[in-house]
Design a protein around this motif. Structure first.
Motif, mmCIF file in Angstrom:
data_model
loop_
_atom_site.group_PDB
_atom_site.id
_atom_site.type_symbol
_atom_site.label_atom_id
_atom_site.label_comp_id
_atom_site.label_asym_id
_atom_site.label_seq_id
_atom_site.Cartn_x
_atom_site.Cartn_y
_atom_site.Cartn_z
ATOM 1 N N ALA A 136 0.836 -1.208 0.000
ATOM 2 C CA ALA A 136 0.000 0.000 0.000
ATOM 3 C C ALA A 136 0.868 1.253 0.000
ATOM 4 C CB ALA A 136 -0.933 -0.002 1.207
ATOM 5 N N GLU A 137 1.953 1.243 0.799
ATOM 6 C CA GLU A 137 2.883 2.384 0.818
ATOM 7 C C GLU A 137 3.552 2.549 -0.545
ATOM 8 O OE1 GLU A 137 5.787 1.752 3.885
ATOM 9 O OE2 GLU A 137 4.258 1.521 5.436
ATOM 10 N N LEU A 138 3.977 1.432 -1.122
ATOM 11 C CA LEU A 138 4.620 1.481 -2.429
ATOM 12 C C LEU A 138 3.667 2.011 -3.487
ATOM 13 C CD1 LEU A 138 7.043 0.868 -4.256
ATOM 14 C CD2 LEU A 138 6.195 -1.492 -4.450
ATOM 15 N N ASP A 139 2.428 1.548 -3.462
ATOM 16 C CA ASP A 139 1.425 2.010 -4.425
ATOM 17 C C ASP A 139 1.230 3.522 -4.336
ATOM 18 O OD1 ASP A 139 -0.723 1.420 -6.408
ATOM 19 O OD2 ASP A 139 -1.998 2.220 -4.815
ATOM 20 N N THR A 140 1.177 4.047 -3.103
ATOM 21 C CA THR A 140 1.024 5.488 -2.892
ATOM 22 C C THR A 140 2.184 6.255 -3.522
ATOM 23 O OG1 THR A 140 -0.209 5.125 -0.851
ATOM 24 C CG2 THR A 140 0.817 7.284 -1.125
ATOM 25 N N ARG A 141 3.389 5.709 -3.401
ATOM 26 C CA ARG A 141 4.567 6.374 -3.964
ATOM 27 C C ARG A 141 4.645 6.235 -5.477
ATOM 28 N NH1 ARG A 141 9.493 5.938 0.346
ATOM 29 N NH2 ARG A 141 10.571 7.017 -1.323
ATOM 30 N N LEU A 142 4.151 5.097 -6.006
ATOM 31 C CA LEU A 142 4.281 4.845 -7.446
ATOM 32 C C LEU A 142 3.233 5.548 -8.293
ATOM 33 C CD1 LEU A 142 5.174 1.042 -7.699
ATOM 34 C CD2 LEU A 142 6.693 3.006 -7.878
ATOM 35 N N ARG A 143 2.033 5.715 -7.778
ATOM 36 C CA ARG A 143 0.930 6.247 -8.599
ATOM 37 C C ARG A 143 1.291 7.543 -9.335
ATOM 38 N NH1 ARG A 143 -2.659 2.953 -9.841
ATOM 39 N NH2 ARG A 143 -3.282 1.457 -8.285
ATOM 40 N N PRO A 144 1.807 8.565 -8.647
ATOM 41 C CA PRO A 144 2.137 9.796 -9.378
ATOM 42 C C PRO A 144 3.210 9.579 -10.447
ATOM 43 C CG PRO A 144 2.159 10.193 -7.011
ATOM 44 C CD PRO A 144 2.054 8.718 -7.210
ATOM 45 N N ALA A 145 4.174 8.704 -10.182
ATOM 46 C CA ALA A 145 5.251 8.447 -11.139
ATOM 47 C C ALA A 145 4.741 7.695 -12.363
ATOM 48 C CB ALA A 145 6.374 7.667 -10.466
ATOM 49 N N VAL A 146 3.803 6.761 -12.153
ATOM 50 C CA VAL A 146 3.246 5.984 -13.264
ATOM 51 C C VAL A 146 2.403 6.873 -14.166
ATOM 52 C CG1 VAL A 146 1.599 4.150 -13.837
ATOM 53 C CG2 VAL A 146 3.321 3.763 -12.074
ATOM 54 N N GLN A 147 1.671 7.809 -13.582
ATOM 55 C CA GLN A 147 0.768 8.666 -14.352
ATOM 56 C C GLN A 147 1.489 9.817 -15.035
ATOM 57 O OE1 GLN A 147 -1.956 9.699 -11.240
ATOM 58 N NE2 GLN A 147 -2.964 7.718 -11.257
ATOM 59 N N ASP A 148 2.798 9.855 -14.905
ATOM 60 C CA ASP A 148 3.587 10.983 -15.390
ATOM 61 C C ASP A 148 3.723 11.035 -16.907
ATOM 62 O OD1 ASP A 148 4.912 13.288 -14.612
ATOM 63 O OD2 ASP A 148 6.877 12.331 -14.782
#
Length: 198
Positions: free
Chosen positions: A66-78
């Motif tokens: 869940a922590e990783l997902d929170t950190r990855l979401r903005p980077a993936v949508q970039d």
């Protein structure tokens, strides 16, 4: 509010105890009593939160994801096309922040269940992203998105396992990302020093 804080404090103590003990002895050798003693938590309190040590480990792994997902979401949508390297960089930084927890998950402790949880979750997100990129850019994938996602995540997990096992990372996260990005964009043939095949 005070009860929520108390629950968070108890769960953090149990999580920290689990990680320390698994690194020290391995998951199989641990008992609930070992964990509660290290955490300074009553056994009854443990059982009010978790059925057994496996459920605790599963919860710890789920929280990590869940922590990783929170950190990855903005980077993936970039990027609409993707392959910016930003999600990998975020994963490496997260692994650096939670190095000991990543170590026990990626070593396959707990009969490999947390590692499967980690790999399956990453592959599921990657496959969705690959399908979404294909649709957004009106391209037809040459390889099934699930196979592509498993190959992509497998590479990342392999590199991540190697990277977190060193007390001092063997190279900066940014350099690892650059290499993985080159591999993704140019392929293994190029990466091993060969020109394009004839």
């Amino acid at each position: 509010m005070a009860e929520d804080r108390r629950i968070r404090k108890t769960r953090k103590a149990l999580r920290d105890a689990l990680v320390e003990l698994v690194l020290d002895r391995g998951f199989t050798a641990l008992s609930v009593e070992d964990i509660t003693q290290r955490a300074d938590v009553a056994r009854a309190t443990f059982y009010s939160h978790f059925r057994d040590k496996d459920e605790l480990f599963a919860r710890v792994a789920a929280d990590l994801l869940a922590e990783l997902d929170t950190r990855l979401r903005p980077a993936v949508q970039d990027s609409a096309v993707g392959f910016t390297g930003k999600p990998i960089l975020q994963m490496l930084r997260h692994a650096q922040d939670e190095r000991d927890l990543y170590r026990i998950v990626l070593r396959g402790e707990g009969d490999g269940k947390p590692l499967r949880m980690f790999t399956d979750a990453c592959a599921r997100v990657a496959a969705q992203e690959f399908r979404g990129r294909s649709e957004r850019n009106a391209v037809e994938p040459r390889i099934d998105s699930d196979v592509l996602a498993r190959a992509w995540v497998g590479e990342q997990v392999g590199v991540l396992q190697w990277w977190v096992e060193h007390d001092v990372p063997p190279m900066p996260a940014e350099e690892v990302v650059r290499m993985l990005l080159d591999l993704a964009l140019r392929g293994r043939y190029w990466a091993t020093g060969f020109d394009a095949p004839v």
